[in-house]
Every structure is written in structure tokens, then in C-alpha cells.
Design a protein around this motif. Structure first.
Motif, PDB file in Angstrom:
ATOM      1  N   LEU A   1     -48.543  -4.377 101.531  1.00  0.00           N
ATOM      2  CA  LEU A   1     -49.675  -3.860 100.439  1.00  0.00           C
ATOM      3  C   LEU A   1     -50.099  -4.670  99.515  1.00  0.00           C
ATOM      4  O   LEU A   1     -51.210  -4.790  99.407  1.00  0.00           O
ATOM      5  CB  LEU A   1     -48.995  -2.422  99.900  1.00  0.00           C
ATOM      6  CG  LEU A   1     -50.117  -1.602  99.306  1.00  0.00           C
ATOM      7  CD1 LEU A   1     -51.009  -1.048 100.160  1.00  0.00           C
ATOM      8  CD2 LEU A   1     -49.385  -0.167  98.506  1.00  0.00           C
TER       9      LEU A   1
ATOM     10  N   PRO B   1     -56.789  -1.607  98.562  1.00  0.00           N
ATOM     11  CA  PRO B   1     -56.475  -0.536  99.726  1.00  0.00           C
ATOM     12  C   PRO B   1     -56.740   0.937  98.991  1.00  0.00           C
ATOM     13  O   PRO B   1     -57.567   1.485  99.428  1.00  0.00           O
ATOM     14  CB  PRO B   1     -55.414  -0.613 100.189  1.00  0.00           C
ATOM     15  CG  PRO B   1     -54.673  -2.042  99.951  1.00  0.00           C
ATOM     16  CD  PRO B   1     -55.314  -2.307  98.756  1.00  0.00           C
ATOM     17  N   PHE B   2     -56.063   1.227  97.643  1.00  0.00           N
ATOM     18  CA  PHE B   2     -56.156   2.320  97.010  1.00  0.00           C
ATOM     19  C   PHE B   2     -57.439   2.610  96.334  1.00  0.00           C
ATOM     20  O   PHE B   2     -58.010   3.717  96.533  1.00  0.00           O
ATOM     21  CB  PHE B   2     -54.961   2.524  96.394  1.00  0.00           C
ATOM     22  CG  PHE B   2     -54.573   4.201  95.794  1.00  0.00           C
ATOM     23  CD1 PHE B   2     -53.986   5.026  96.413  1.00  0.00           C
ATOM     24  CD2 PHE B   2     -55.188   4.268  94.587  1.00  0.00           C
ATOM     25  CE1 PHE B   2     -53.775   6.222  95.849  1.00  0.00           C
ATOM     26  CE2 PHE B   2     -55.031   5.730  94.055  1.00  0.00           C
ATOM     27  CZ  PHE B   2     -54.402   6.460  94.841  1.00  0.00           C
TER      28      PHE B   2
ATOM     29  N   SER C   1     -56.667   3.456 101.586  1.00  0.00           N
ATOM     30  CA  SER C   1     -55.633   4.374 101.870  1.00  0.00           C
ATOM     31  C   SER C   1     -55.854   5.796 101.976  1.00  0.00           C
ATOM     32  O   SER C   1     -55.238   6.527 102.735  1.00  0.00           O
ATOM     33  CB  SER C   1     -54.848   4.093 100.792  1.00  0.00           C
ATOM     34  OG  SER C   1     -54.190   2.901 100.483  1.00  0.00           O
TER      35      SER C   1
ATOM     36  N   LYS D   1     -55.367   8.138 105.054  1.00  0.00           N
ATOM     37  CA  LYS D   1     -54.363   9.240 105.118  1.00  0.00           C
ATOM     38  C   LYS D   1     -55.016  10.648 105.875  1.00  0.00           C
ATOM     39  O   LYS D   1     -54.320  11.395 106.067  1.00  0.00           O
ATOM     40  CB  LYS D   1     -54.287   9.622 103.499  1.00  0.00           C
ATOM     41  CG  LYS D   1     -53.412  10.935 103.071  1.00  0.00           C
ATOM     42  CD  LYS D   1     -53.804  11.250 101.583  1.00  0.00           C
ATOM     43  CE  LYS D   1     -53.236  12.486 101.293  1.00  0.00           C
ATOM     44  NZ  LYS D   1     -53.340  12.618  99.684  1.00  0.00           N
TER      45      LYS D   1
ATOM     46  N   ALA E   1     -58.813   3.612 108.269  1.00  0.00           N
ATOM     47  CA  ALA E   1     -59.042   2.290 107.283  1.00  0.00           C
ATOM     48  C   ALA E   1     -60.307   1.820 107.705  1.00  0.00           C
ATOM     49  O   ALA E   1     -60.864   1.318 106.900  1.00  0.00           O
ATOM     50  CB  ALA E   1     -57.658   1.428 107.442  1.00  0.00           C
TER      51      ALA E   1
ATOM     52  N   SER F   1     -52.573  -2.518 105.395  1.00  0.00           N
ATOM     53  CA  SER F   1     -52.680  -1.117 104.716  1.00  0.00           C
ATOM     54  C   SER F   1     -52.617   0.029 105.472  1.00  0.00           C
ATOM     55  O   SER F   1     -51.965   1.069 104.949  1.00  0.00           O
ATOM     56  CB  SER F   1     -54.305  -0.811 103.937  1.00  0.00           C
ATOM     57  OG  SER F   1     -55.373  -1.116 104.747  1.00  0.00           O
TER      58      SER F   1
ATOM     59  N   THR G   1     -49.848   3.168 104.986  1.00  0.00           N
ATOM     60  CA  THR G   1     -50.000   4.536 105.025  1.00  0.00           C
ATOM     61  C   THR G   1     -49.400   5.377 105.899  1.00  0.00           C
ATOM     62  O   THR G   1     -49.137   6.459 105.846  1.00  0.00           O
ATOM     63  CB  THR G   1     -51.578   4.692 105.053  1.00  0.00           C
ATOM     64  OG1 THR G   1     -52.135   3.959 103.988  1.00  0.00           O
ATOM     65  CG2 THR G   1     -52.061   6.063 104.847  1.00  0.00           C
TER      66      THR G   1
ATOM     67  N   PRO H   1     -49.866   7.223 101.188  1.00  0.00           N
ATOM     68  CA  PRO H   1     -50.864   6.485 100.090  1.00  0.00           C
ATOM     69  C   PRO H   1     -50.011   6.032  99.129  1.00  0.00           C
ATOM     70  O   PRO H   1     -49.246   6.752  98.490  1.00  0.00           O
ATOM     71  CB  PRO H   1     -51.796   7.364  99.726  1.00  0.00           C
ATOM     72  CG  PRO H   1     -51.398   8.692 100.097  1.00  0.00           C
ATOM     73  CD  PRO H   1     -50.403   8.846 100.973  1.00  0.00           C
TER      74      PRO H   1
ATOM     75  N   SER I   1     -50.113   3.600  95.329  1.00  0.00           N
ATOM     76  CA  SER I   1     -51.321   3.447  94.505  1.00  0.00           C
ATOM     77  C   SER I   1     -51.012   2.084  93.590  1.00  0.00           C
ATOM     78  O   SER I   1     -49.717   1.868  93.303  1.00  0.00           O
ATOM     79  CB  SER I   1     -51.557   4.496  93.423  1.00  0.00           C
ATOM     80  OG  SER I   1     -50.463   4.852  92.719  1.00  0.00           O
TER      81      SER I   1
ATOM     82  N   SER J   1     -45.726   6.624  94.582  1.00  0.00           N
ATOM     83  CA  SER J   1     -46.866   6.586  94.124  1.00  0.00           C
ATOM     84  C   SER J   1     -47.032   6.734  92.559  1.00  0.00           C
ATOM     85  O   SER J   1     -47.532   5.987  91.928  1.00  0.00           O
ATOM     86  CB  SER J   1     -48.086   7.285  94.879  1.00  0.00           C
ATOM     87  OG  SER J   1     -49.326   6.711  94.671  1.00  0.00           O
TER      88      SER J   1
END
Length: 340
Positions: free
Chosen positions: A73, A91-92, A97, A101, A131, A250, A254, A259, A261, A314
Motif C-alpha cells: 500500500l 489509493p484511498f 480502494s 471494494k 481499481a 492496491s 483491498t 480498504p 486508509s 483502517s
């Protein structure tokens, strides 16, 4: 690189390696059943003992997953920050992400509803598709928007949309599906098996090697597209490679942990500050080690702070990651004001 900088980099890598080793040991020992170091060593060497099943069946797969996916990540965040030339790309934040998800959630619900087993490889492929969908949407928006701040806002909006659709889907799923999806969607390294660890290791380490091989063109790209072209870099192909690698990393995170963060934003910035450089040949391994250390620490806190209740990973990464991001933004603002 001068001798002083070489010494600093060597010390930083040794520090990260030492922290990683300590956290690996502490994570094996800590938990609902607290183990002594001597007992852990005996079980690791002989695979026998009263708590062998706990160590080999539960804790080792979990801590290796945390290290591999945390590193993945962080490297994914560094690649995205290089691609967008923006320190808060990740990614978040960009919705990657959340999109992964959503597709994984749809895949899980469809498979479970029809009595089909969901393999680890299927989860990774579904997350990768999600993604790529998010990255495609962001790239389409970037063709019209030149402002990076607006692009980040668009990424955040995509993330919100995907999260909202995921919540709607979960609402109308069957009770058994809701339990599985709820636990996974909160983000956790628990429940991993050795088969999962092998797939994680293959995907993450292969992507890491490929990213490391791109370190030289990445360094040229950091100085601008025109400079990269003058240095012989095929910028179009390079950008595609960067997108694919960051999406694979990523997506793997996931698929296996849900996910997570702020790791992809905070850790690369911490590594740049620690090493005082943004050179990809140093930052890629540094981000991997830093991400592994960060996620092992957060997972330890998630498991032990309110034991036996376990926090979502997360939630813990956000508590530590958000202050870093705020500090980074304030630091950038002060530097801009100083230049003005």
C-alpha cells in the motif's frame, strides 16, 4: 551521493529493519494468549507445543499479511504520488480502494448467492478490475482538468460514490453475506491462511521488483515529462506501467484486507522526510519497509488496545495517518508562503 547522505540512508534502512524485526516478534507474542519469547522460539524451531496452532495457524499468516500488504500500500501510494506529482495522491484518497471494494463486494455476493467458492485469485482479479475502473475515470477527468487539487476532489467523490453503492448492495444482501462483507469492508488482516500469504507474496514482490526496475525512468519523470522524454523515456508507456503497478498493489491489499486508509499517503511522506530524498531507487524499498512497520504497529494496537474486542485496521491507520497528512499540508503551505 556523498558520504554523509550514504551514511544517513544506511542508518535509516537499518533502523527500519530493526523496527520490523522487533514488531514481528512482538506481534507473535501478543494477543489473547500471551506467549513468552522462549516458547515462541521453541515453537518456531520445532513446530510443536501447546500453542503451535496459534502461532503457525493464526499469528504468523496474519503478521506476514500485515507486513506484505502494508508495504504494498505504501509503494502504491508513492507510485501514484509520482504519477500525479501530488503528495496527497493515494489509493484511498483517489477512490481506487473504494472502487476495488465495490467490485469485490459484488463478486462475493454473486458467488455466495450461487453457492460458489470465492478463491483468493478471484478476489485479486475483481479488486484489480475495480481499481482499473477508478483509475480510468480519474484519467478521463484529468484530461479535462489541469488542477491537481480538483482532480483529487474528483477522486474523493468517486470514492464516496463507490462506498455508497457498496452500502446499498450490502443492505439488500442476505444475512450470511452481510456478515462476511461487513467484517471484510472494515479492513482487517485477520483470517488469513498460508495459501493467501503465498499469493500475496507472489503478487506484491513481483510488482515491487518491476517498480524497482522503473526507478531510473521514474526519477527522470519526477523532473518533468519534457526532461523524461529528452532522457529517452517513453512517457506514454511509462505512465501505463506506473498505473498498472499501482493498481495491482492496491488491488491486492483491498482483496485480502479490505480498504485501508491513509497508509499510502502518510508513509511515503514520512520516508521522504526521514531519508531527505525522493529518489525512487531509495524510496521504493524504504516505502515498503516503512509501510510494513506502520501496518504491523497499527495491527498490534488494533488487536491489543481493547482486547478481546478488535478494532478495524483502517480506524487505527486513520488515527495515525491523518495527523501526518495535515502536518504535510501545513508544511507545504508554509514553504509556499516562504517562497512568495
Amino acid at each position: 551521493m556523498d558520504e554523509k547522505r550514504k551514511l544517513r540512508c544506511t542508518v535509516c534502512f537499518l533502523l527500519l529493519a530493526a523496527l520490523l524485526a522487533v514488531l514481528l516478534v512482538v506481534n507473535v507474542m501478543a494477543g489473547s494468549a500471551r506467549l513468552e519469547l522462549g516458547e515462541v522460539v521453541r515453537i518456531l524451531l520445532n513446530r510443536e507445543g501447546d500453542n503451535a496452532a496459534i502461532i503457525w495457524g493464526i499469528r504468523l499468516p496474519r503478521l506476514l499479511t500485515a507486513a506484505l500488504l502494508g508495504g504494498a500500500l505504501s509503494v502504491s501510494g508513492f507510485l501514484l504520488q509520482t504519477f500525479f506529482a501530488n503528495p496527497i495522491a493515494g489509493p484511498f484518497v483517489l477512490g481506487i480502494s473504494s472502487s476495488a471494494k465495490l467490485v469485490v463486494a459484488l463478486t462475493m455476493i454473486f458467488s455466495l448467492a450461487h453457492g460458489l467458492a470465492v478463491s483468493s485469485l478471484t478476489m485479486v482479479l475483481a479488486a484489480f478490475l475495480g481499481a482499473m475502473l477508478s483509475m480510468g475515470a480519474i484519467l478521463l477527468v484529468s484530461a479535462r482538468l489541469r488542477s491537481m487539487s480538483l482532480l483529487i476532489v474528483c477522486g474523493v467523490m468517486i470514492g464516496y460514490i463507490c462506498s455508497a453503492i457498496t452500502d446499498i448492495v450490502v443492505t439488500f444482501a442476505s444475512d450470511s453475506n452481510i456478515v462476511n462483507l461487513h467484517n471484510w469492508s472494515l479492513g482487517s488482516f485477520s483470517g488469513r491462511e498460508w495459501g493467501d500469504v503465498r499469493i500475496e507474496a507472489v503478487v506484491v514482490l513481483a510488482a515491487l521488483v518491476l517498480a524497482f526496475l522503473l526507478s531510473k525512468p521514474m526519477g527522470a519523470y519526477q523532473l518533468g515529462e519534457s526532461y523524461a522524454r529528452n532522457m529517452g523515456v517513453n512517457v506514454t508507456r511509462f505512465r501505463v506501467e506506473l498505473i498498472l503497478l499501482s493498481s495491482v498493489l492496491s488491488a491486492c491489499v483491498t482483496a485480502f484486507a479490505g480498504p485501508i486508509s491513509f497508509v499510502g499517503i502518510a508513509v511515503p511522506h514520512l520516508m521522504k522526510t526521514l531519508f531527505r530524498t525522493a529518489r525512487p531507487i531509495l524510496m521504493i524499498p524504504a516505502c515498503f519497509l516503512g509501510g510494513a512497520v506502520f501496518c504491523l504497529l497499527c495491527d498490534l494496537i488494533a488487536r491489543t488496545l481493547f482486547a478481546p474486542t478488535e478494532l478495524s485496521i483502517s480506524s487505527v491507520t486513520a488515527v495515525f495517518g491523518v495527523p501526518v497528512v495535515i502536518w504535510m499540508l501545513l508544511k507545504r503551505q508554509r514553504s509556499k508562503e516562504g517562497e512568495a
